[in-house]
Design a protein around this motif. Structure first.
Motif, mmCIF file in Angstrom:
data_model
loop_
_atom_site.group_PDB
_atom_site.id
_atom_site.type_symbol
_atom_site.label_atom_id
_atom_site.label_comp_id
_atom_site.label_asym_id
_atom_site.label_seq_id
_atom_site.Cartn_x
_atom_site.Cartn_y
_atom_site.Cartn_z
ATOM 1 N N UNK A 138 0.807 -1.177 -0.040
ATOM 2 C CA UNK A 138 -0.101 0.004 -0.245
ATOM 3 C C UNK A 138 0.841 1.320 -0.008
ATOM 4 N N UNK A 139 1.783 1.212 0.616
ATOM 5 C CA UNK A 139 2.851 2.409 0.945
ATOM 6 C C UNK A 139 3.304 2.679 -0.433
ATOM 7 N N UNK A 140 3.838 1.670 -1.000
ATOM 8 C CA UNK A 140 4.542 1.774 -2.553
ATOM 9 C C UNK A 140 3.609 2.020 -3.560
ATOM 10 N N UNK A 141 2.449 1.608 -3.567
ATOM 11 C CA UNK A 141 1.602 1.840 -4.778
ATOM 12 C C UNK A 141 0.617 3.050 -4.754
ATOM 13 N N UNK A 142 0.444 3.235 -3.272
ATOM 14 C CA UNK A 142 -0.568 4.558 -3.225
ATOM 15 C C UNK A 142 0.006 5.689 -2.523
ATOM 16 N N UNK A 143 0.874 5.393 -1.349
ATOM 17 C CA UNK A 143 1.266 6.510 -0.545
ATOM 18 C C UNK A 143 2.248 7.384 -0.995
ATOM 19 N N UNK A 144 3.377 6.470 -1.858
ATOM 20 C CA UNK A 144 4.338 7.500 -2.315
ATOM 21 C C UNK A 144 3.884 8.299 -3.648
ATOM 22 N N UNK A 145 3.005 7.904 -4.439
ATOM 23 C CA UNK A 145 2.612 8.654 -5.481
ATOM 24 C C UNK A 145 1.642 9.776 -5.040
ATOM 25 N N UNK A 146 0.711 9.546 -4.019
ATOM 26 C CA UNK A 146 0.252 10.674 -3.314
ATOM 27 C C UNK A 146 1.101 11.796 -2.781
ATOM 28 N N UNK A 147 2.157 11.125 -2.039
ATOM 29 C CA UNK A 147 3.032 12.078 -1.472
ATOM 30 C C UNK A 147 4.066 12.916 -2.495
ATOM 31 N N UNK A 148 4.152 12.309 -3.517
ATOM 32 C CA UNK A 148 4.967 12.922 -4.583
ATOM 33 C C UNK A 148 4.057 14.124 -5.416
ATOM 34 N N UNK A 149 2.562 14.115 -5.554
ATOM 35 C CA UNK A 149 1.639 14.726 -5.799
ATOM 36 C C UNK A 149 1.698 15.793 -4.754
ATOM 37 N N UNK A 150 1.514 15.764 -3.499
ATOM 38 C CA UNK A 150 1.369 16.606 -2.419
ATOM 39 C C UNK A 150 2.764 17.547 -2.637
ATOM 40 N N UNK A 151 3.914 17.061 -2.759
ATOM 41 C CA UNK A 151 5.085 17.863 -2.728
ATOM 42 C C UNK A 151 5.170 18.794 -3.681
ATOM 43 N N UNK A 152 4.619 18.342 -4.907
ATOM 44 C CA UNK A 152 4.756 19.277 -6.192
ATOM 45 C C UNK A 152 3.822 20.268 -6.003
ATOM 46 N N UNK A 153 2.761 19.945 -5.324
ATOM 47 C CA UNK A 153 1.694 21.203 -5.018
ATOM 48 C C UNK A 153 1.974 22.046 -4.097
ATOM 49 N N UNK A 154 2.716 21.681 -2.954
ATOM 50 C CA UNK A 154 3.015 22.285 -1.836
ATOM 51 C C UNK A 154 4.024 23.397 -2.052
ATOM 52 N N UNK A 155 4.013 24.389 -1.660
ATOM 53 C CA UNK A 155 5.105 25.427 -1.640
ATOM 54 C C UNK A 155 6.185 25.384 -0.611
ATOM 55 N N UNK A 156 7.387 24.843 -0.821
ATOM 56 C CA UNK A 156 8.371 24.654 0.230
ATOM 57 C C UNK A 156 8.592 25.674 0.818
ATOM 58 N N UNK A 157 8.893 25.632 2.069
ATOM 59 C CA UNK A 157 9.007 26.758 3.064
ATOM 60 C C UNK A 157 10.554 26.959 3.093
ATOM 61 N N UNK A 158 11.244 28.277 3.437
ATOM 62 C CA UNK A 158 12.515 28.373 3.332
ATOM 63 C C UNK A 158 13.306 27.377 4.461
ATOM 64 N N UNK A 159 14.438 27.200 3.925
ATOM 65 C CA UNK A 159 15.325 26.164 4.779
ATOM 66 C C UNK A 159 16.245 26.942 5.734
ATOM 67 N N UNK A 160 16.320 26.686 6.985
ATOM 68 C CA UNK A 160 17.293 27.443 7.813
ATOM 69 C C UNK A 160 18.893 27.468 7.440
ATOM 70 N N UNK A 161 19.479 28.677 7.741
ATOM 71 C CA UNK A 161 20.980 28.580 7.069
ATOM 72 C C UNK A 161 21.604 27.683 7.875
ATOM 73 N N UNK A 162 23.025 27.414 7.554
ATOM 74 C CA UNK A 162 23.779 26.284 8.081
ATOM 75 C C UNK A 162 24.296 26.972 9.338
ATOM 76 N N UNK A 163 24.172 28.267 9.524
ATOM 77 C CA UNK A 163 24.596 28.826 10.918
ATOM 78 C C UNK A 163 23.526 28.443 11.833
ATOM 79 N N UNK A 164 22.158 28.628 11.524
ATOM 80 C CA UNK A 164 21.190 28.358 12.192
ATOM 81 C C UNK A 164 21.000 27.004 12.752
ATOM 82 N N UNK A 165 21.320 26.113 11.846
ATOM 83 C CA UNK A 165 21.318 24.709 11.747
ATOM 84 C C UNK A 165 22.463 24.333 13.120
ATOM 85 N N UNK A 166 23.416 24.775 12.998
ATOM 86 C CA UNK A 166 24.810 24.522 13.810
ATOM 87 C C UNK A 166 24.347 24.898 15.262
#
Length: 391
Positions: A265-293
């Motif tokens: 189920x994960x391979x056939x239905x969840x992964x395609x759905x997640x790929x679809x959501x990821x392409x339609x969702x605006x990705x939020x800004x990632x923290x800088x390396x300084x903030x991550x450290x």
């Protein structure tokens, strides 16, 4: 500067602390669920032991993906699934624990999976004769902090910056009691779900931020050790989002009465759905390396707990045959550079003439120079006889 927290002028010094150094200071006394030492075996849990399953989900840690899988499998596998609407009452007092445990066992038939974001507690200590099988899943603490900030940023005070990096700097500048600190620098992220109601976990976040740095770290260390002990002794399995497909495979092996067919189920239905959501969702800004450290040091206990869970899960997955550690690539041997060619000496006129004669099938003499030479015909009856040239 309040409560011994990092001041804004100490930011640059804090950013220089690498992740490895932060974890080197933390060594857990808790042993992992090592199948080769504890006698643990990867086998299907008997139905009587997995009569009721408790998934005290951690928010923003892949819970919606796992709930989607559970909802899709409950009719196929014939089990009951209940998702509680009480998502904010996560700490239960002693009397509330007894009431909850009693109603949980009496109101839910066998073959039931229940989920609610609640802290762990022991049903046996609450007066019940049976306890559910506990499962859960966590996430990289920094990614969880960033994701939670952008999910809730519209609900924060207007003084809270709308970018995570700026929020962290504002929290360090304004102190731990500021709205920015409450928005993006919470002392605990995932440990309380597993530490539960242990005495080491009774110190609230508001009290922690008011402590000096040393006292706060001591409390968080005791909470982490209690959480790790519960992961090994009280939970059937705890996975992590970054390798959720392996977590699903392990669940299908250990709890097939609930998760049979989850891998497909994960391979056939969840992964395609997640790929679809990821392409339609605006990705939020990632923290800088300084903030991550900075966050790797600030969340040192959370990062150590995350690494502990990963190691524990990989040992279980390896025993179940769904994970094979990658062999470390041997470093390429650095061969020394070839020695530099010796400088060529200038050729003499005679050496040049010899090379030219060899190329033109001529003969050369030191006294007569280059002369034409016609080799004698081969003796009759002996074709292909070697040609002898005079020197």
């Amino acid at each position: 500067r309040a409560g011994g927290e990092l001041a804004f002028d100490e930011l640059d010094e804090s950013l220089s602390v690498p992740h490895s150094r932060a974890l080197q200071r933390i060594k857990s006394p808790v042993r992992h669920k090592d199948p080769y030492h504890s006698g643990w075996e990867c086998r299907e849990v008997p139905r009587r032991e997995a009569c009721r399953v408790m998934y005290n989900r951690v928010t923003k840690s892949g819970s919606q993906t796992l709930i989607y899988i559970i909802n899709a499998l409950r009719k196929v596998n014939g089990f009951k699934f209940e998702e509680s609407s009480l998502v904010y009452q996560r700490v239960l007092s002693g009397n509330t624990q007894r009431i909850f445990a009693h109603h949980f066992n009496s109101d839910h038939d066998c073959n039931t999976l229940y989920t609610r974001p609640i802290r762990y507690f022991d049903f046996i200590e609450a007066g019940e004769s049976t306890a559910p099988t506990w499962i859960n899943m966590i996430r990289n603490p920094i990614r969880k902090a960033v994701s939670g900030f952008y999910r809730n940023r519209e609900h924060w005070d207007e003084t809270v910056p709308r970018l995570f990096d700026k929020c962290v700097r504002a929290a360090l500048r304004d102190g731990p009691a500021s709205p920015s600190a409450k928005a993006c620098l919470r002392p605990f992220i995932q440990i309380p779900y597993f530490c539960g109601h242990d005495p080491a976990c009774k110190v609230g976040a508001e009290q922690l931020v008011g402590m000096d740095n040393t006292t706060r770290r001591e409390h968080m260390q005791r909470a982490r050790e209690a959480a790790e002990k519960h992961v090994v002794e009280k939970y059937l399995v705890v996975g992590f989002v970054e390798n959720i497909h392996k977590f699903v495979e392990v669940l299908e092996i250990l709890l097939p009465m609930y998760f049979s067919g989850a891998r497909r189920l994960y391979k056939e239905r969840v992964v395609p759905e997640l790929d679809k959501v990821m392409t339609q969702t605006k990705e939020f800004p990632q923290p800088t390396p300084a903030t991550v450290s900075l966050l790797e040091d600030y969340y040192a206990e959370e990062m150590a707990f995350y690494e502990f869970v990963k190691t524990n899960f990989y040992q279980m997955a390896k025993q179940c045959g769904v994970y094979t550690p990658k062999k470390a690539k041997k470093p390429k041997t650095q061969h020394p550079p070839p020695p530099a060619a010796a400088p060529t000496m200038p050729r003499t006129a005679f050496e040049a003439a010899v090379e030219e004669a060899i190329a033109r099938n001529l003969t050369v003499s030191r006294t007569r120079g280059v002369t034409n030479f016609k080799p004698p015909p081969p003796p009759p009856g002996k074709p292909g006889a070697p040609i002898l040239r005079p020197i």
